[in-house]
Design a protein around this motif. Structure first.
Motif, PDB file in Angstrom:
ATOM      1  N   ASP A 250     101.141  21.490 -34.189  1.00 46.55           N
ATOM      2  CA  ASP A 250     101.123  23.110 -33.154  1.00 46.55           C
ATOM      3  C   ASP A 250     103.075  23.179 -32.450  1.00 46.55           C
ATOM      4  O   ASP A 250     103.425  21.965 -31.869  1.00 46.55           O
ATOM      5  N   TYR A 251     103.241  24.262 -32.113  1.00 49.55           N
ATOM      6  CA  TYR A 251     103.973  24.067 -30.961  1.00 49.55           C
ATOM      7  C   TYR A 251     103.811  23.521 -29.906  1.00 49.55           C
ATOM      8  O   TYR A 251     102.687  23.471 -29.354  1.00 49.55           O
ATOM      9  N   ARG A 291     110.682  22.207 -34.721  1.00 49.09           N
ATOM     10  CA  ARG A 291     110.315  24.529 -34.730  1.00 49.09           C
ATOM     11  C   ARG A 291     111.176  24.850 -33.885  1.00 49.09           C
ATOM     12  O   ARG A 291     110.246  25.870 -33.365  1.00 49.09           O
ATOM     13  N   CYS A 295     110.498  29.029 -33.974  1.00 49.20           N
ATOM     14  CA  CYS A 295     110.682  30.320 -32.804  1.00 49.20           C
ATOM     15  C   CYS A 295     111.250  31.195 -32.981  1.00 49.20           C
ATOM     16  O   CYS A 295     111.400  32.232 -32.759  1.00 49.20           O
ATOM     17  N   GLU A 300     110.113  33.598 -30.833  1.00 47.47           N
ATOM     18  CA  GLU A 300     109.054  33.360 -30.133  1.00 47.47           C
ATOM     19  C   GLU A 300     109.743  33.940 -28.385  1.00 47.47           C
ATOM     20  O   GLU A 300     110.256  32.512 -28.548  1.00 47.47           O
ATOM     21  N   GLU A 306     110.201  24.811 -26.253  1.00 47.03           N
ATOM     22  CA  GLU A 306     109.436  24.104 -27.768  1.00 47.03           C
ATOM     23  C   GLU A 306     111.151  22.911 -27.717  1.00 47.03           C
ATOM     24  O   GLU A 306     111.066  22.170 -27.948  1.00 47.03           O
ATOM     25  N   SER A 363     101.914  30.233 -27.158  1.00 40.88           N
ATOM     26  CA  SER A 363     103.036  31.427 -28.260  1.00 40.88           C
ATOM     27  C   SER A 363     102.031  32.318 -28.153  1.00 40.88           C
ATOM     28  O   SER A 363     101.214  32.710 -28.087  1.00 40.88           O
TER      29      SER A 363
END
Lengths: 476, 476
Positions: A250-251, A291, A295, A300, A306, A363
C-alpha cells in the motif's frame, strides 16, 4: 522455514567464489543503488517543504532552507542530474509501450551496460538488449557482484517481480513476464534478500505453470516471511519476504491509516542492510521507492508523502554507510524518470497548501475511492468518508469552480463515477499541478556518497551509473 | 558620446578607492552572477535536447548524453539546487503580488543579505527589506564591489530597469518604480556597464519628471549606444546601452527572424566582459537571461530556444573565466524560480516533437500573434502567416481535438481572438506541458565555477548566494 542460516549460505557462496580466486582480486566493499521510481526534481522539492511543515508549521517556510530541515537526499556528498531518454529513435521520454518500463531506462541500462558497455535498451526490456530483433541477455551489476562473492539484495514497495528489481536479477524480453522473473530470482540468480509484494508469482496455486517456487526457495535455505513482525525476527539471509498476494504494498499514507502487517520501506531497508552486511566480501543492494511513480501516473495528491517515505529510507542507507558499516559503501540515489509532470503551484496561484497536504490521511485512488465505492449512498455519506478516511471536508473542495462538469458528476452519481473528480478537486485545492498521467522527460536528480561519489557531481546519463558502481565494488 | 574613456573613469574610481585603502585589503578577482529568470530543471533539460537535435538530428536523442552534446550549464564544476521561497508566511512560491518580483527572490535576497546577513525579503522589494512596515535599503553585492574599487556591470534581455538588474543597483520599495531605478543607476550607483532595453526610462521626453538621465549619463562619461553595431564599437566603460524604447529586447527566436538592430545576449555579455576586465581590481557582473520567465508566463512554445540563448552566453562567461581572464573569476549561475510548470511530454504521450520545436521561426505571442492581427482576414491568410512567420502549417495543428471550443474560436474570428488557441494547439502538438501562467516552487538549478564554487555542490537556499560570492571577491 529455511534449513540453512543465511550466514552459512552466504559464507558457502563466498567460499566457493573464493576458491576460484574471484574474491581475492578486490577489497571488500558495499554498494547501494537507491531508485525512486518516477521522481523528478519537483517531487524532491515538494517533499522537502512537506517535511519542513511537519517539523514546525510555525517556522514554515523559512525552515525549508536545506541547511535547516534538509532531506536525507540533501545529505549525499555529490549532487548531479541524469538524462533518461531511451534508445528509441527520436524519443526523449522513456516510453512504456504496452505498459512496460515504468522503471525501465536506468534499470535496463544498468543491466544493458554489461558492467561497463554503457548502452541504452528498448522500453520493456528486462536485463537485456535487442540485436537483430533478438533479445540478448546481458549481465547485470547484481550478478557481477554475486559472482564475485558478494551478497545481493532487492527491496521494493512494488511487487518484487516488478520491472525495477527485475532488471537487476532477471533476463526476459518483456517486463510482463513476472512468473518467469520470480523463477529466475530463486532458481538462477539466487538473490540473498528479496523483500516486496507479490507472493502469488511464487505460489503454485496462483502461477500459470503451477511451479512451487516457495518450496524451491525453502529447499535453497530461504526463510519466507509475510508480515512485518516476521521480518523483524529474521536473523540471517537468504530471506524471501512477500508482504502482499498479487499487488504492490500500500501507499505509505494508507499503511499509516490502516495499520496492517505490511512493513514500511524503512524497515525493509534496514533489515536488508543488517542481513547483507554479514557478508565479509561486501554486498550489492538495490532499494526502490517504487510507488512515487504510481502516484504520478494517478495524479495522486499523496505523492509527496510517498516520496518522503523513500527519503527516510535513504536516511537509513546513509546512516549505515557512514556510521555502521565496517566496509566502504558507495551509495547512488536517483530515479528512472519523472512521472506526472508535477508542479508545486498551478493555475497562476503562487502557493501550495501544505497545511492541507499534511492533513490528508488517505490516498485518493487507493484509500478514499474504495471507501466511496463501499460506503457511499448520498452526499452525507460522501462528506463522512472524506472526513473519516481522507482527513478533510467535502466543503473544502471548491465545488463552484467554473469547470462545472466536474461538479455535475459528483451530483449525478453513482459516486464512484466521481472519483477522478475528488482527486482533481483536491489537487486544485492543494495546488499540485500535473500535465500528464505518464512519464515526462526532465533530467532526474542524481546523488551519491562514498567511494566514486565524485563522479556524480555533474550532469550524467543513465548508462553511466552501473559501471561506476561496479568500479567502486572492484568488479571491473 | 562620453568625454572620458571608461578605462580612465574606472581607473579614477579605482584610484580613489585605493587612496582610502579599501582596495588594498583584497586580491584582485572577478565574479559573474548569471541569472536565468524563470528557469527550472525542465527548462534546462528541454534546451539540452533541443541543442542535441540541432547538432545532429540523425543521432538524436542518443547525442543528448551530457558527455556528448552537453549544455554550457553542464560545464560548471559545481552542480546543486536552490530553494527559492519568499519570506511571506506559509508561502512556498515566490509571489508576484501586484505584478512584482518575477525575478524577486534571489535578487532581493542578494540585496537583502547585506553581503552576509542572509535574510529573505518580501515580494516586490528592490534592494531592501521591510522593518516595522518601513522600507529599509540594504547594501547590494554590486555596491560592495564598487566601493572596493571593482568595476560593475548589469546585462539583461529585459528592460535594464526591470526587477532583476534593479535589485543589484537600486533601492526602491517596489519594482514598478522604474523611473527612479534608472535615476539611481546613473546618479547614485554609477554602474559602469548597463546593457538592456528601456531607453524611455532615461529620456526626458518620456519620463514623468522630465529628468534628462541621458544627459546626466553623458556628463558622467557614459557612452550611450542604441544598436548592436554601435555596441560592438565601444572600447571602454562606462557605457549605457539601451536597445529598445519602452520594452524588453525581442525573444531570441524573433530577433533571428527579423534581424534588426538589437544585440543578442551573447554579444552583450562578451562586450561587458571585455570592458569590465580592464579594471585591475576586478569586477562584478550580473547577466540575466531575463525572458525565459516571460515564455513561462505566456506558456510560449519558444521557451526552449530562449533558454538556449542564455546557455550560449553562459558559454561566453565560462570561456572568459577559464581561458581569457587574468584574474580568478567566480561564476554562479542560477534562477530566481521556475515559471509555467513546464513539462517535457504531456497528456500521457511519451515524447516531445523536437523536429517541430526546432522548425519554429517565431514566438507565438510576439511573432505570430501580431502578424495575425495585422494580416489575417481569412483562413487562407492564417495558413500563410503560420507558414511564413511561424515555420509550420496550420494543418499540422490537430483541429479535431475533442476540446472543440478551441477550434470554434479559430473558425469564428476575428482571428486575433484565436491567439491563445494557436499557442495551445502548438504546445499540444509539440508536447510541451504547462500547469500555470505563474511561478512554481520547484528548487532551481544552481551551478558554480571558480573560487568558492565548491560551496554550491549541494542543496542551498537563495540567501546563501550573495555572501559566498562576496567572500570570493574578498569583500567580506
Amino acid at each position: 522455514m529455511g534449513a540453512l542460516t543465511g550466514t552459512a549460505a552466504l559464507s558457502e557462496r563466498t567460499r566457493a567464489k573464493g576458491e576460484d580466486g574471484s574474491t581475492g582480486e578486490r577489497d571488500p566493499s558495499n554498494a547501494v543503488m537507491f531508485i525512486f521510481d518516477g521522481m523528478g526534481p519537483t517531487q524532491v522539492t515538494g517533499s522537502r517543504y512537506l517535511k519542513a511543515y511537519r517539523d514546525d508549521p510555525d517556522q514554515f517556510p523559512l525552515n525549508a532552507d536545506p541547511a535547516e530541515a534538509g532531506l536525507n537526499l540533501d545529505r549525499h556528498s555529490s549532487h548531479g542530474t541524469m538524462t533518461t531518454f531511451p534508445a528509441d529513435p527520436n524519443e526523449v521520454v522513456v516510453d512504456s509501450a504496452a505498459g512496460a518500463t515504468s522503471p525501465g531506462a536506468i534499470d535496463c541500462a544498468a543491466g544493458a551496460t554489461g558492467i561497463g558497455a554503457g548502452v541504452k535498451t528498448y522500453n520493456g526490456a528486462i536485463g537485456g538488449i535487442r540485436e537483430d530483433d533478438e533479445f540478448v541477455p546481458v549481465e547485470t551489476i547484481l550478478e557481477a557482484a554475486r559472482d564475485a562473492g558478494l551478497a545481493t539484495g532487492l527491496v521494493t514497495t512494488t511487487r518484487i517481480t516488478h520491472a525495477t528489481p527485475a532488471a537487476f536479477a532477471a533476463h526476459v524480453p518483456h517486463r510482463s513476464m513476472e512468473d518467469e522473473i520470480a523463477r529466475q530470482y530463486i532458481e538462477e540468480t539466487e538473490v540473498d534478500v528479496l523483500l516486496g509484494g507479490g507472493k502469488d508469482y511464487f505460489d503454485p496455486d496462483e502461477r500459470d505453470d503451477g511451479a512451487d517456487l516457495l518450496g524451491a526457495a525453502e529447499e535453497r535455505g530461504y526463510e519466507i516471511v509475510e508480515t512485518a513482525g516476521d521480518l523483524s525476527g529474521v536473523e540471517a539471509a537468504p530471506v524471501l519476504g512477500l508482504f502482499t498476494d498479487d499487488s504492490h504494498l500500500d501507499y505509505h499514507i494508507d499503511r499509516q491509516r490502516v495499520g496492517g502487517t505490511q512493513p514500511g520501506l524503512v524497515e525493509m531497508t534496514e533489515k536488508a542492510l543488517e542481513l547483507l552486511s554479514e557478508c565479509e566480501a561486501g554486498f550489492f543492494l538495490m532499494v526502490e521507492a517504487g510507488r512515487v511513480d504510481h502516484c504520478g501516473h494517478k495524479n495522486e495528491p499523496a505523492i509527496l508523502d510517498e516520496q518522503l517515505e523513500g527519503d527516510e529510507a535513504v536516511g537509513s542507507v546513509l546512516d549505515f554507510a557512514r556510521d555502521d558499516s565496517t566496509l566502504p559503501t558507495t551509495v547512488v540515489t536517483t530515479a528512472d524518470h519523472e512521472c506526472g509532470g508535477l508542479s508545486l503551484a498551478r493555475d497562476g496561484i503562487y502557493n501550495v497548501d501544505y497545511e492541507m497536504v499534511d492533513r490528508l490521511t488517505a490516498s485518493v485512488t487507493e484509500g478514499i475511492n474504495p471507501a466511496i465505492e463501499e460506503e457511499v449512498e448520498d452526499v452525507e455519506d460522501l462528506d463522512r468518508v472524506m472526513r473519516e478516511v481522507g482527513g478533510f471536508e467535502l466543503a473544502e473542495l471548491d465545488r463552484n469552480h467554473p469547470e462545472g462538469d466536474l461538479y455535475r458528476s459528483i451530483d449525478l452519481g453513482p459516486f464512484y463515477s466521481g472519483m477522478p473528480v475528488i482527486r482533481d478537486l483536491l489537487n486544485r485545492k492543494v495546488l499540485l499541478g500535473f500535465t500528464s498521467h505518464g512519464h515526462t522527460g526532465v533530467d532526474v536528480p542524481l546523488y551519491a556518497d562514498g567511494p566514486n561519489a565524485e563522479f556524480f557531481n555533474t550532469a550524467r546519463d543513465n548508462t553511466d551509473i552501473a559501471d561506476v558502481v561496479a568500479d567502486a565494488l572492484g568488479l571491473v
